[in-house]
Design a protein around this motif. Structure first.
Motif, mmCIF file in Angstrom:
data_model
loop_
_atom_site.group_PDB
_atom_site.id
_atom_site.type_symbol
_atom_site.label_atom_id
_atom_site.label_comp_id
_atom_site.label_asym_id
_atom_site.label_seq_id
_atom_site.Cartn_x
_atom_site.Cartn_y
_atom_site.Cartn_z
ATOM 1 N N TYR A 1 9.899 8.529 1.849
ATOM 2 C CA TYR A 1 8.682 8.857 1.953
ATOM 3 C C TYR A 1 8.180 8.744 3.851
ATOM 4 O O TYR A 1 7.006 9.248 3.955
ATOM 5 C CB TYR A 1 7.777 8.234 1.043
ATOM 6 C CG TYR A 1 7.975 8.570 -0.240
ATOM 7 C CD1 TYR A 1 7.637 9.817 -0.789
ATOM 8 C CD2 TYR A 1 8.517 7.573 -1.219
ATOM 9 C CE1 TYR A 1 7.956 10.170 -2.062
ATOM 10 C CE2 TYR A 1 8.902 8.157 -2.318
ATOM 11 C CZ TYR A 1 8.434 9.179 -2.893
ATOM 12 O OH TYR A 1 8.913 9.664 -4.207
ATOM 13 N N LEU B 1 4.074 12.190 -3.387
ATOM 14 C CA LEU B 1 3.662 12.620 -2.131
ATOM 15 C C LEU B 1 4.319 13.960 -1.724
ATOM 16 O O LEU B 1 5.487 14.153 -1.900
ATOM 17 C CB LEU B 1 3.929 11.868 -0.872
ATOM 18 C CG LEU B 1 3.137 10.526 -0.977
ATOM 19 C CD1 LEU B 1 3.736 9.407 -0.154
ATOM 20 C CD2 LEU B 1 1.716 10.803 -0.817
ATOM 21 N N ILE C 1 4.616 9.780 5.109
ATOM 22 C CA ILE C 1 3.712 8.686 5.413
ATOM 23 C C ILE C 1 3.629 8.016 6.892
ATOM 24 O O ILE C 1 5.177 8.052 7.191
ATOM 25 C CB ILE C 1 3.649 7.669 4.299
ATOM 26 C CG1 ILE C 1 3.460 8.011 3.010
ATOM 27 C CG2 ILE C 1 2.700 6.480 4.819
ATOM 28 C CD1 ILE C 1 3.442 7.088 1.973
ATOM 29 N N ASN D 1 13.921 4.605 2.290
ATOM 30 C CA ASN D 1 12.562 5.062 1.786
ATOM 31 C C ASN D 1 12.469 6.334 2.398
ATOM 32 O O ASN D 1 12.339 6.598 3.576
ATOM 33 C CB ASN D 1 11.294 4.090 2.481
ATOM 34 C CG ASN D 1 10.123 4.684 1.931
ATOM 35 O OD1 ASN D 1 9.793 5.835 1.711
ATOM 36 N ND2 ASN D 1 9.168 3.582 1.152
ATOM 37 N N GLU E 1 0.829 -1.234 -0.032
ATOM 38 C CA GLU E 1 -0.154 0.021 -0.011
ATOM 39 C C GLU E 1 0.967 1.332 -0.003
ATOM 40 O O GLU E 1 0.485 2.230 -0.785
ATOM 41 C CB GLU E 1 -0.784 0.199 1.195
ATOM 42 C CG GLU E 1 -2.226 -1.092 1.119
ATOM 43 C CD GLU E 1 -3.055 -0.908 2.297
ATOM 44 O OE1 GLU E 1 -2.686 -0.020 3.260
ATOM 45 O OE2 GLU E 1 -4.174 -1.430 2.272
ATOM 46 N N VAL E 2 1.969 1.104 0.880
ATOM 47 C CA VAL E 2 2.990 2.336 0.965
ATOM 48 C C VAL E 2 3.484 2.698 -0.561
ATOM 49 O O VAL E 2 3.623 3.799 -0.938
ATOM 50 C CB VAL E 2 3.929 2.139 1.738
ATOM 51 C CG1 VAL E 2 5.063 3.340 1.791
ATOM 52 C CG2 VAL E 2 3.242 2.074 3.223
ATOM 53 N N ASP E 3 3.850 1.503 -1.219
ATOM 54 C CA ASP E 3 4.673 1.683 -2.594
ATOM 55 C C ASP E 3 3.592 2.231 -3.452
ATOM 56 O O ASP E 3 3.977 3.163 -4.189
ATOM 57 C CB ASP E 3 5.027 0.307 -2.893
ATOM 58 C CG ASP E 3 5.778 0.153 -4.029
ATOM 59 O OD1 ASP E 3 6.811 0.981 -3.999
ATOM 60 O OD2 ASP E 3 5.599 -0.607 -4.963
ATOM 61 N N GLU E 4 2.436 1.951 -3.560
ATOM 62 C CA GLU E 4 1.470 2.591 -4.419
ATOM 63 C C GLU E 4 1.093 3.986 -3.938
ATOM 64 O O GLU E 4 1.014 4.656 -4.935
ATOM 65 C CB GLU E 4 0.119 1.616 -3.900
ATOM 66 C CG GLU E 4 0.129 0.600 -4.760
ATOM 67 C CD GLU E 4 0.191 0.245 -6.127
ATOM 68 O OE1 GLU E 4 -0.315 0.835 -6.725
ATOM 69 O OE2 GLU E 4 1.183 -0.745 -6.493
ATOM 70 N N GLU E 5 1.125 4.325 -2.718
ATOM 71 C CA GLU E 5 1.055 5.563 -2.238
ATOM 72 C C GLU E 5 2.148 6.499 -2.817
ATOM 73 O O GLU E 5 1.944 7.673 -3.460
ATOM 74 C CB GLU E 5 0.801 5.918 -0.784
ATOM 75 C CG GLU E 5 -0.591 5.378 -0.036
ATOM 76 C CD GLU E 5 -1.697 6.435 -0.722
ATOM 77 O OE1 GLU E 5 -1.408 7.685 -0.476
ATOM 78 O OE2 GLU E 5 -2.616 5.875 -0.913
ATOM 79 N N SER E 6 3.255 5.913 -2.593
ATOM 80 C CA SER E 6 4.506 6.713 -2.799
ATOM 81 C C SER E 6 4.718 6.981 -4.596
ATOM 82 O O SER E 6 5.340 7.890 -5.116
ATOM 83 C CB SER E 6 5.657 6.238 -2.394
ATOM 84 O OG SER E 6 6.048 4.638 -3.033
ATOM 85 N N LYS E 7 4.162 6.187 -5.478
ATOM 86 C CA LYS E 7 4.242 6.109 -6.811
ATOM 87 C C LYS E 7 3.418 7.364 -7.121
ATOM 88 O O LYS E 7 3.515 8.064 -8.399
ATOM 89 C CB LYS E 7 3.477 4.964 -7.471
ATOM 90 C CG LYS E 7 4.715 3.842 -7.357
ATOM 91 C CD LYS E 7 4.101 2.599 -7.945
ATOM 92 C CE LYS E 7 5.163 1.379 -7.913
ATOM 93 N NZ LYS E 7 4.706 0.016 -8.326
ATOM 94 N N LYS E 8 2.388 7.667 -6.655
ATOM 95 C CA LYS E 8 1.519 8.820 -6.634
ATOM 96 C C LYS E 8 2.163 10.218 -6.670
ATOM 97 O O LYS E 8 1.815 11.262 -7.175
ATOM 98 C CB LYS E 8 0.115 8.881 -5.926
ATOM 99 C CG LYS E 8 -0.804 7.684 -6.116
ATOM 100 C CD LYS E 8 -2.049 7.624 -5.112
ATOM 101 C CE LYS E 8 -2.788 6.536 -5.167
ATOM 102 N NZ LYS E 8 -3.776 6.423 -4.343
#
Length: 403
Positions: free
Chosen positions: A63, A26, A30, A61, A17-24
């Motif tokens: 983020y 930020l 997080i 990471n 989930e974190v990986d998906e968020e970071s791709k957007k």
């Protein structure tokens, strides 16, 4: 080791989930939520081996700036990997290690790692039995660390020696804004801890939030704190709930509130101030004090007379916006008084822990899940975890809002 070990599926799910968020992309960091008591998704509690893998991933990471691993199984071995993370990850500002079975040795490792750490601002060690030995290492750390702002050592089995050490260190430390020393293991009736904390409050010019639940504090101990508060112009949140304070202690507190212009939140829950204590407070709040915003007198053996007096004080005092009264002895006059406050808009429904209802023409009060720190030990499965109505103390005095 990483390849040979089975990866925790819960950990894998959260990291995905974190990986998906970071791709957007930020703009802000997080907070990684790996709470072991999450009931909404299947949880396999994080062990020390899982945390080793997590620390290897997070140090690369940029983020993630917050990590919540409450109610897991890190133990002292996991504390070693926490230290490695603190040494390598320079974006982490919030770390919640609540109830992870970390003992004195693990506490020593984490405290010593904070000697050189300059980024962590919020640390929660609640419920880890680091005992007096671990507490002494954290007190020593505060002599060196100048970046940590909020430290929670509640339910950690601290001893008298470490509580006194914290009081001594905080006379010099100018970084800590909030500290929680709830439920130390104290012996004797002399209340040495409150004497030393009172002395600290006279000297400290930075502390904004102080939690002293379950200190076996009596009226003499509260007097020590009140005497110090005359000379303190910074403390805004005082929590002395779950002690042995009676109406006599309210004489000292009421006198302080006459002259205090800084105290905004006072938690007196689970003491025994009764009608006389409520009367002392209501007189001061009616005529003198205009700084207090929230007062909790939950379960204080107050009857109708005292509760009505507190409701009357809210009519003249427009600053007091939050009051919590559940667990006392309601009569019809009490129910009508608080119903009127809510109906007229003087008391907002989310600023108190009662809600009026009518049966056969009579007004009664029901409990509502609002309070100063309802979600201290747990967060709800549904809805917002950190809403203001359930955690009004932290909302009004936003020092340890991450806690």
């Amino acid at each position: 080791m990483e390849k040979s070990q089975k990866i925790n599926p819960f950990l894998l799910h959260i990291l995905h989930e974190v990986d998906e968020e970071s791709k957007k992309g930020l703009e802000k960091g997080i907070t990684l939520n790996l709470s072991g008591n999450n009931r909404l998704i299947p949880v396999e509690r994080v062990t020390s081996e899982d945390f080793w893998i997590l620390s290897r991933i997070l140090k690369k990471n940029p983020y993630v700036n917050g990590l919540d691993v409450r109610y897991n199984l890190l133990k002292d071995v996991g504390a070693y990997y926490v230290v490695k993370l603190l040494q390598k990850q320079h974006n982490l500002i919030y770390l919640n290690l609540m109830f992870n079975d970390i003992g004195p040795e693990g506490g020593e490792l984490i405290a010593k790692a904070l000697h050189k750490n300059t980024t962590l601002k919020y640390l929660r060690m609640t419920g880890n039995k680091i005992e007096n030995k671990g507490g002494m290492f954290f007190a020593a750390m505060l002599q060196i660390n100048s970046s940590l702002e909020t430290l929670d050592l509640g339910d950690c089995d601290l001893g008298m020696q470490s509580v006194i050490a914290f009081a001594t260190v905080l006379t010099q430390n100018q970084a800590i804004k909030g500290i929680n020393l709830n439920r130390p293991i104290l012996y004797g009736e002399q209340e040495e801890s409150t004497v030393h904390i009172g002395h600290m409050l006279k000297e400290n010019h930075c502390l904004v939030e102080l939690h002293m639940c379950k200190h076996n504090m009596k009226n003499c101990g509260l007097k020590q704190l009140c005497d110090a508060l005359y000379l303190n112009s910074n403390l805004r949140y005082l929590d002395v709930s779950c002690n042995r304070i009676t109406c006599d202690g309210m004489v000292f507190l009421a006198d302080v509130l006459r002259s205090s212009t800084t105290l905004e939140v006072i938690d007196l829950s689970f003491n025994r101030i009764e009608n006389a204590g409520a009367s002392y407070l209501s007189k001061t709040l009616s005529s003198h004090n205009r700084s207090l915003k929230a007062l909790s007198v939950v379960s204080n053996n107050i009857e109708g007379e005292g509760l009505v007096a507190l409701s009357q004080s809210m009519k003249t005092n427009t600053t007091l916006s939050h009051i919590y009264i559940w667990g006392n002895k309601f009569d019809e006059a009490t129910c009508v008084a608080y119903s009127d406050l809510i109906d007229t808009g003087r008391l907002k429904p989310d600023s108190t822990d009662v809600e009026p209802f009518v049966v056969d023409g009579h007004v009664y009060l029901a409990e509502v899940s609002n309070g100063l720190k309802k979600h201290y030990y747990w967060t709800p499965a549904y809805g917002e975890a950190y809403n203001h109505s359930s955690n009004a103390g932290f909302a009004l005095v936003p020092v340890g809002q991450h806690l």
